[in-house]
Design a protein around this motif. Structure first.
Motif, PDB file in Angstrom:
ATOM      1  N   ARG A 111      39.160  24.311  28.556  1.00 21.96           N
ATOM      2  CA  ARG A 111      39.299  25.603  27.872  1.00 21.96           C
ATOM      3  C   ARG A 111      37.929  26.100  27.414  1.00 21.96           C
ATOM      4  NH1 ARG A 111      43.832  28.006  24.936  1.00 21.96           N
ATOM      5  NH2 ARG A 111      43.024  29.823  23.831  1.00 21.96           N
ATOM      6  N   HIS A 116      41.943  27.528  30.937  1.00 25.08           N
ATOM      7  CA  HIS A 116      42.012  28.621  29.972  1.00 25.08           C
ATOM      8  C   HIS A 116      40.628  29.250  29.819  1.00 25.08           C
ATOM      9  CE1 HIS A 116      46.040  27.547  28.216  1.00 25.08           C
ATOM     10  NE2 HIS A 116      45.702  26.386  28.736  1.00 25.08           N
ATOM     11  N   GLU A 129      39.055  32.601  27.677  1.00 27.23           N
ATOM     12  CA  GLU A 129      39.267  33.733  26.773  1.00 27.23           C
ATOM     13  C   GLU A 129      37.930  34.363  26.443  1.00 27.23           C
ATOM     14  OE1 GLU A 129      41.239  34.836  22.417  1.00 27.23           O
ATOM     15  OE2 GLU A 129      41.766  32.972  23.442  1.00 27.23           O
ATOM     16  N   LYS A 187      44.281  29.143  35.013  1.00 27.31           N
ATOM     17  CA  LYS A 187      45.673  29.568  34.926  1.00 27.31           C
ATOM     18  C   LYS A 187      45.899  30.650  33.875  1.00 27.31           C
ATOM     19  CE  LYS A 187      47.578  25.152  36.494  1.00 27.31           C
ATOM     20  NZ  LYS A 187      48.472  24.013  36.154  1.00 27.31           N
ATOM     21  N   HIS A 188      45.052  30.699  32.857  1.00 24.78           N
ATOM     22  CA  HIS A 188      45.249  31.645  31.761  1.00 24.78           C
ATOM     23  C   HIS A 188      43.928  32.377  31.497  1.00 24.78           C
ATOM     24  CE1 HIS A 188      49.038  29.545  30.991  1.00 24.78           C
ATOM     25  NE2 HIS A 188      48.344  28.428  31.104  1.00 24.78           N
ATOM     26  N   SER A 241      42.136  35.814  29.568  1.00 23.78           N
ATOM     27  CA  SER A 241      42.277  36.889  28.592  1.00 23.78           C
ATOM     28  C   SER A 241      40.929  37.573  28.405  1.00 23.78           C
ATOM     29  CB  SER A 241      42.772  36.330  27.251  1.00 23.78           C
ATOM     30  OG  SER A 241      42.817  37.343  26.271  1.00 23.78           O
ATOM     31  N   LEU A 291      46.242  32.523  38.648  1.00 22.49           N
ATOM     32  CA  LEU A 291      46.683  32.701  37.273  1.00 22.49           C
ATOM     33  C   LEU A 291      48.183  32.520  37.089  1.00 22.49           C
ATOM     34  CD1 LEU A 291      44.574  35.834  36.293  1.00 22.49           C
ATOM     35  CD2 LEU A 291      44.183  33.469  35.586  1.00 22.49           C
ATOM     36  N   SER A 343      49.068  33.427  33.557  1.00 22.28           N
ATOM     37  CA  SER A 343      49.125  34.517  32.582  1.00 22.28           C
ATOM     38  C   SER A 343      47.804  35.269  32.583  1.00 22.28           C
ATOM     39  CB  SER A 343      49.434  33.992  31.175  1.00 22.28           C
ATOM     40  OG  SER A 343      48.332  33.247  30.666  1.00 22.28           O
TER      41      SER A 343
END
Length: 392
Positions: free
Chosen positions: A130, A153, A155, A173-174, A176, A194, A196
């Motif tokens: 992450r 992840h 972000e 996979k995630h 933002s 992805l 999300s």
């Protein structure tokens, strides 16, 4: 009581303290002298932007701390409110050093009026899962995560894309992106498997998403900061338009013209919000894909204007298994006062709209003339309402 705990547990507990506090525990007893060296978590600076934590106040401490040796890091958090020009190389060095410490979760938050520029070098880590970044400038090489096979992840908040034109990863996979500054002349392409995706209040050109078969949940909000413009869509009398997806361009068959909807076509849940004068969704709808997996759809009033409701009808007709539709109409901010619940009339259903549509919600602040127009239109596609609920 604490002395009865094994060293590994104590090291884990110390990881929840800010790093200076963890180091100070060395004065508690002889056993504690070296425990801080083996903590699995490292927190330096501040956790919130209202706290004061300039980089210069942590220079000497961090330069010594990161040479501590000891165990690998489960997580590392840096938070700074101020930095000087000569702090950038030092912060980059700290950032890269934690990667060498086999960190799994890495956060770097810069709460400043200026952006800290990260080195244009790829990250190489077999352990990083992450990555959270706030207030930094990123380059193309950094956003190539091919050497981070465990990263799932990512972000990015208030980050700038200086020369970056692509986010690529085989494991992510995630993703933002919130309030990020993108190029105003070219799109950033996203190539990741992805599950999300969140694109919220981006400044510059909207990213282009490749088709993602694994996509489950997506939130997209197009605001006034979006720089995507199609002169022909705004002014039909214009004969030639230089945008790359307009029918007046070479992509007259629509191939390669979609910015977002084509890439989102496999999602199971979609939230699609846009300012009324933005053209991204309107342009994509001319080559609207079929959303074969879409079960839940949330739309704002952008999809119900103008009064012909073409955008709303188009996306409903291309969602054959849709089960729930939510319309949030003319609400300022995230709160609404009135919620109406309806259902699809199966006896008189339209052959073009999903027979699985069982829940329809309309949320608004007031039932004004604009909302009434929507409520009068919905029965024409066999959506009926019976219950009016005051929202808390």
């Amino acid at each position: 009581m604490m002395d009865a705990l094994p060293d590994g547990v104590l090291g884990h507990i110390l990881g929840f303290l800010l790093a200076p506090e963890a180091v100070r525990t060395c004065v508690l007893a002889r056993r504690w002298c070296q425990l801080w060296r083996f903590t699995t978590g490292l927190r330096v600076g501040c956790r919130h932007e209202d706290e004061r934590a300039p980089v210069k106040e942590h220079r000497e401490f961090l330069d010594h701390l990161l040479l501590r040796g000891g165990s690998a890091l489960d997580f590392c958090e840096f938070g700074f409110t101020e930095f000087q020009d000569d702090d950038e190389p030092r912060v980059n060095l700290w950032f890269r050093h934690t990667i060498m410490c086999r960190v799994r979760v890495l956060k770097l938050h810069i709460f400043s009026m200026c952006y800290l520029e990260l080195d244009d070098l790829p990250l190489v880590s077999q352990h990083l899962t992450r990555l959270d970044l706030h207030g930094v400038v990123l380059h193309s090489s950094f956003l190539n995560f091919s050497s981070c096979p465990a990263l799932e992840h990512l972000e990015l908040v208030e980050c700038g894309f200086l020369t970056a034109n692509k986010i690529s990863s085989k494991s992510l996979k995630h993703l933002s992106l919130t309030n990020c500054f993108l190029d105003v002349f070219s799109h950033v392409y996203i190539y990741t498997p992805l599950v999300s995706l969140r694109l919220d209040d981006l400044q510059g050109m909207t990213p282009i998403l490749d088709i993602v078969p694994s996509l489950v949940k997506t939130f997209v909000r197009i605001t006034e900061e979006c720089e995507d413009v199609c002169a022909k869509l705004l002014h039909p009398e214009i004969l030639d338009c230089v945008c790359q997806w307009c029918v007046s361009s070479k992509n007259i068959d629509g191939s390669g013209s979609s910015v977002l909807l084509r890439g989102l076509s496999q999602a199971k849940s979609l939230v699609l919000i846009s300012e009324l004068d933005k053209v991204v969704f309107k342009s994509d709808l001319r080559w609207c894909p079929v959303f074969n997996n879409l079960k839940a759809l949330f739309l704002n009033d952008y999809w119900c204007t103008p009064d012909d409701f073409n955008a709303l009808v188009c996306i409903l007709e291309h969602s054959p298994v849709l089960e729930k539709l939510t319309l949030e109409l003319f609400c300022e901010g995230p709160k609404y006062k009135i919620e109406m619940k309806g259902s699809f009339n199966l006896r008189e259903r339209s052959a073009k709209i999903s027979e699985h549509l069982s829940i329809v919600e309309v949320k608004c602040q007031d039932v004004d003339e604009r909302v009434l127009k929507v409520l009068k239109f919905l029965p024409t596609i066999n959506i009926c309402f019976g219950v009016l609920i005051e929202a808390l």
